[in-house]
Scaffold this motif. Structure first.
Motif, PDB file in Angstrom:
ATOM      1  N   GLY A 142      10.259  -1.601  -9.080  1.00  0.00           N
ATOM      2  CA  GLY A 142       9.255  -2.598  -8.747  1.00  0.00           C
ATOM      3  C   GLY A 142       8.931  -3.538  -9.896  1.00  0.00           C
ATOM      4  N   PHE A 143       8.618  -4.781  -9.528  1.00  0.00           N
ATOM      5  CA  PHE A 143       8.235  -5.819 -10.474  1.00  0.00           C
ATOM      6  C   PHE A 143       7.059  -6.599  -9.894  1.00  0.00           C
ATOM      7  CE2 PHE A 143      12.703  -4.996 -11.060  1.00  0.00           C
ATOM      8  CZ  PHE A 143      12.841  -4.963 -12.435  1.00  0.00           C
ATOM      9  N   VAL A 144       6.149  -7.018 -10.754  1.00  0.00           N
ATOM     10  CA  VAL A 144       5.031  -7.844 -10.337  1.00  0.00           C
ATOM     11  C   VAL A 144       5.112  -9.171 -11.085  1.00  0.00           C
ATOM     12  CG1 VAL A 144       2.518  -8.082 -10.203  1.00  0.00           C
ATOM     13  CG2 VAL A 144       3.575  -5.824  -9.889  1.00  0.00           C
ATOM     14  N   ARG A 162       0.840  -1.208   0.000  1.00  0.00           N
ATOM     15  CA  ARG A 162       0.000   0.000   0.000  1.00  0.00           C
ATOM     16  C   ARG A 162       0.877   1.261   0.000  1.00  0.00           C
ATOM     17  NH1 ARG A 162      -5.406  -0.343   0.975  1.00  0.00           N
ATOM     18  NH2 ARG A 162      -5.436   1.714   1.949  1.00  0.00           N
ATOM     19  N   ALA A 163       1.951   1.243   0.783  1.00  0.00           N
ATOM     20  CA  ALA A 163       2.865   2.396   0.824  1.00  0.00           C
ATOM     21  C   ALA A 163       3.556   2.591  -0.521  1.00  0.00           C
ATOM     22  CB  ALA A 163       3.896   2.216   1.931  1.00  0.00           C
ATOM     23  N   VAL A 164       3.913   1.487  -1.179  1.00  0.00           N
ATOM     24  CA  VAL A 164       4.532   1.582  -2.506  1.00  0.00           C
ATOM     25  C   VAL A 164       3.557   2.234  -3.483  1.00  0.00           C
ATOM     26  CG1 VAL A 164       5.344   0.225  -4.487  1.00  0.00           C
ATOM     27  CG2 VAL A 164       6.141  -0.342  -2.186  1.00  0.00           C
ATOM     28  N   LEU A 165       2.282   1.804  -3.436  1.00  0.00           N
ATOM     29  CA  LEU A 165       1.273   2.401  -4.313  1.00  0.00           C
ATOM     30  C   LEU A 165       1.145   3.898  -4.053  1.00  0.00           C
ATOM     31  CD1 LEU A 165      -1.578  -0.275  -4.261  1.00  0.00           C
ATOM     32  CD2 LEU A 165       0.023   0.199  -6.118  1.00  0.00           C
ATOM     33  N   GLU A 166       1.061   4.265  -2.791  1.00  0.00           N
ATOM     34  CA  GLU A 166       0.925   5.686  -2.440  1.00  0.00           C
ATOM     35  C   GLU A 166       2.137   6.480  -2.914  1.00  0.00           C
ATOM     36  OE1 GLU A 166       0.175   5.445   1.754  1.00  0.00           O
ATOM     37  OE2 GLU A 166      -1.931   4.900   1.457  1.00  0.00           O
ATOM     38  N   ASP A 167       3.347   5.918  -2.743  1.00  0.00           N
ATOM     39  CA  ASP A 167       4.563   6.600  -3.208  1.00  0.00           C
ATOM     40  C   ASP A 167       4.558   6.771  -4.726  1.00  0.00           C
ATOM     41  OD1 ASP A 167       5.522   6.834  -0.646  1.00  0.00           O
ATOM     42  OD2 ASP A 167       6.984   5.210  -0.822  1.00  0.00           O
ATOM     43  N   ALA A 168       3.897   5.859  -5.440  1.00  0.00           N
ATOM     44  CA  ALA A 168       3.820   5.942  -6.905  1.00  0.00           C
ATOM     45  C   ALA A 168       2.660   6.824  -7.360  1.00  0.00           C
ATOM     46  CB  ALA A 168       3.661   4.537  -7.491  1.00  0.00           C
ATOM     47  N   GLY A 169       1.915   7.405  -6.394  1.00  0.00           N
ATOM     48  CA  GLY A 169       0.789   8.263  -6.738  1.00  0.00           C
ATOM     49  C   GLY A 169      -0.453   7.498  -7.136  1.00  0.00           C
ATOM     50  N   ILE A 170      -0.554   6.247  -6.689  1.00  0.00           N
ATOM     51  CA  ILE A 170      -1.707   5.405  -7.008  1.00  0.00           C
ATOM     52  C   ILE A 170      -2.532   5.217  -5.740  1.00  0.00           C
ATOM     53  CG2 ILE A 170      -2.436   3.101  -7.776  1.00  0.00           C
ATOM     54  CD1 ILE A 170       0.223   2.984  -9.361  1.00  0.00           C
ATOM     55  N   ASP A 171      -3.815   5.518  -5.819  1.00  0.00           N
ATOM     56  CA  ASP A 171      -4.710   5.333  -4.676  1.00  0.00           C
ATOM     57  C   ASP A 171      -4.883   3.838  -4.435  1.00  0.00           C
ATOM     58  OD1 ASP A 171      -6.702   5.262  -2.768  1.00  0.00           O
ATOM     59  OD2 ASP A 171      -8.218   6.224  -4.030  1.00  0.00           O
ATOM     60  N   PRO A 172      -4.470   3.318  -3.258  1.00  0.00           N
ATOM     61  CA  PRO A 172      -4.601   1.888  -3.004  1.00  0.00           C
ATOM     62  C   PRO A 172      -6.035   1.432  -2.764  1.00  0.00           C
ATOM     63  CG  PRO A 172      -3.631   2.974  -1.105  1.00  0.00           C
ATOM     64  CD  PRO A 172      -3.785   4.016  -2.178  1.00  0.00           C
ATOM     65  N   PHE A 207       4.634  -8.812  -5.404  1.00  0.00           N
ATOM     66  CA  PHE A 207       5.373  -7.601  -5.750  1.00  0.00           C
ATOM     67  C   PHE A 207       6.779  -7.677  -5.167  1.00  0.00           C
ATOM     68  CE2 PHE A 207       6.776  -3.245  -4.863  1.00  0.00           C
ATOM     69  CZ  PHE A 207       6.678  -2.700  -6.139  1.00  0.00           C
ATOM     70  N   ALA A 208       7.765  -7.255  -5.948  1.00  0.00           N
ATOM     71  CA  ALA A 208       9.156  -7.263  -5.504  1.00  0.00           C
ATOM     72  C   ALA A 208       9.835  -5.960  -5.883  1.00  0.00           C
ATOM     73  CB  ALA A 208       9.902  -8.436  -6.124  1.00  0.00           C
ATOM     74  N   LEU A 209      10.794  -5.562  -5.062  1.00  0.00           N
ATOM     75  CA  LEU A 209      11.670  -4.440  -5.379  1.00  0.00           C
ATOM     76  C   LEU A 209      13.045  -5.014  -5.689  1.00  0.00           C
ATOM     77  CD1 LEU A 209      10.677  -1.834  -2.642  1.00  0.00           C
ATOM     78  CD2 LEU A 209      10.234  -1.676  -5.097  1.00  0.00           C
ATOM     79  N   GLY A 210      13.581  -4.635  -6.834  1.00  0.00           N
ATOM     80  CA  GLY A 210      14.892  -5.101  -7.249  1.00  0.00           C
ATOM     81  C   GLY A 210      14.815  -6.404  -8.018  1.00  0.00           C
ATOM     82  N   TYR A 211      15.966  -6.781  -8.578  1.00  0.00           N
ATOM     83  CA  TYR A 211      16.051  -8.041  -9.315  1.00  0.00           C
ATOM     84  C   TYR A 211      17.462  -8.599  -9.220  1.00  0.00           C
ATOM     85  CZ  TYR A 211      18.179  -5.344 -13.169  1.00  0.00           C
ATOM     86  OH  TYR A 211      18.998  -4.540 -13.927  1.00  0.00           O
ATOM     87  N   PHE A 264       6.224  -4.759 -15.229  1.00  0.00           N
ATOM     88  CA  PHE A 264       7.041  -3.777 -14.527  1.00  0.00           C
ATOM     89  C   PHE A 264       6.591  -2.352 -14.781  1.00  0.00           C
ATOM     90  CE2 PHE A 264       9.104  -5.486 -18.276  1.00  0.00           C
ATOM     91  CZ  PHE A 264       9.289  -4.361 -19.067  1.00  0.00           C
ATOM     92  N   ALA A 265       5.431  -2.168 -15.391  1.00  0.00           N
ATOM     93  CA  ALA A 265       4.912  -0.822 -15.623  1.00  0.00           C
ATOM     94  C   ALA A 265       3.856  -0.496 -14.562  1.00  0.00           C
ATOM     95  CB  ALA A 265       4.303  -0.719 -17.022  1.00  0.00           C
ATOM     96  N   GLN A 266       3.595   0.786 -14.361  1.00  0.00           N
ATOM     97  CA  GLN A 266       2.596   1.184 -13.372  1.00  0.00           C
ATOM     98  C   GLN A 266       1.197   0.724 -13.755  1.00  0.00           C
ATOM     99  OE1 GLN A 266       2.646   5.252 -12.132  1.00  0.00           O
ATOM    100  NE2 GLN A 266       4.597   5.027 -11.081  1.00  0.00           N
ATOM    101  N   ASP A 267       0.997   0.350 -14.989  1.00  0.00           N
ATOM    102  CA  ASP A 267      -0.289  -0.152 -15.459  1.00  0.00           C
ATOM    103  C   ASP A 267      -0.788  -1.308 -14.590  1.00  0.00           C
ATOM    104  OD1 ASP A 267      -2.446  -0.227 -17.283  1.00  0.00           O
ATOM    105  OD2 ASP A 267      -1.447  -1.772 -18.489  1.00  0.00           O
ATOM    106  N   VAL A 268       0.086  -2.247 -14.261  1.00  0.00           N
ATOM    107  CA  VAL A 268      -0.317  -3.397 -13.451  1.00  0.00           C
ATOM    108  C   VAL A 268      -0.616  -2.965 -12.008  1.00  0.00           C
ATOM    109  CG1 VAL A 268       2.008  -4.177 -12.804  1.00  0.00           C
ATOM    110  CG2 VAL A 268       0.131  -5.824 -12.922  1.00  0.00           C
ATOM    111  N   LEU A 269       0.130  -1.999 -11.490  1.00  0.00           N
ATOM    112  CA  LEU A 269      -0.129  -1.528 -10.124  1.00  0.00           C
ATOM    113  C   LEU A 269      -1.504  -0.869 -10.038  1.00  0.00           C
ATOM    114  CD1 LEU A 269       3.361   0.002  -9.214  1.00  0.00           C
ATOM    115  CD2 LEU A 269       2.460  -2.282  -8.667  1.00  0.00           C
TER     116      LEU A 269
END
Length: 186
Positions: A82-84, A53-63, A125-129, A106-111
């Motif tokens: 981020g990667f999904v 939820r915090a990642v979504l908010e940081d990306a400007g996406i309402d969770p 959801f993962a950060l990094g690879y 890996f685009a905000q579209d999926v988020l």
């Protein structure tokens, strides 16, 4: 058809005694592997104190009212990216099919789709690879480091994070408690 020399769509498992301690007991969903290198998302550890939820908010996406989810430590490369990993029932901008294991977006579209309840049915959801340059993973495979397991989507999406490494070994017919921490040289 996928080239059998390459490991995309498989789960890479760290052998006991792994030469790089960052990957001890690692389970990595291999997403890209070709003559230019490899990219995988580690799925065996979670970030402490970071919520989806915090990642979504940081990306400007309402969770919205979605349930929170853990954030995986996807690997040491680009740890802020981020990667999904998700089931193949959803596809959009920046989605790669990783047959037969999963899909990678890996685009905000999926988020946005996840936040709006129209995303994939199963996801993480993962950060990094984890990344390897040309020939690097192949070289590591020749030493005591990695085992390439077959695809096990049910383990990826239905097994608790801390059990994915051992369960994948078991699905391969191997008791991880019997693995040696080094291999011999003849």
């Amino acid at each position: 058809m996928t080239d059998p020399r390459y490991l995309a769509g498989r789960i890479l498992l760290a052998l006991p005694g792994m030469f790089d301690p960052r990957f001890a007991r690692a389970a990595i969903a291999m997403c890209i592997h070709d003559e230019d290198g490899a990219l995988g998302i580690a799925v065996g550890r979670l970030h402490d104190g970071i919520s989806f939820r915090a990642v979504l908010e940081d990306a400007g996406i309402d969770p919205g009212d979605i349930d929170d989810a853990p954030v995986h430590v996807g690997g040491p490369v680009e740890p802020q990216r981020g990667f999904v990993l998700h089931t193949p029932d959803w596809g959009g901008i920046g989605t790669i099919e990783v047959n037969p294991l999963c899909s990678l977006s890996f685009a905000q579209d999926v988020l946005r789709a996840i936040a709006e309840g129209r995303g994939p049915s199963r996801w993480l959801f993962a950060l990094g690879y984890a990344g390897w340059g040309q020939g690097q993973l192949e070289e590591e495979m020749h030493h005591h480091g990695w085992h390439a397991a077959t695809a096990h989507p049910e383990i990826l999406f239905n097994t608790p994070v801390e059990k994915r490494w051992a369960r994948t070994w078991q699905a391969e017919g191997i008791d991880p408690a019997l693995l040696a921490s080094q291999t011999g040289h003849a």
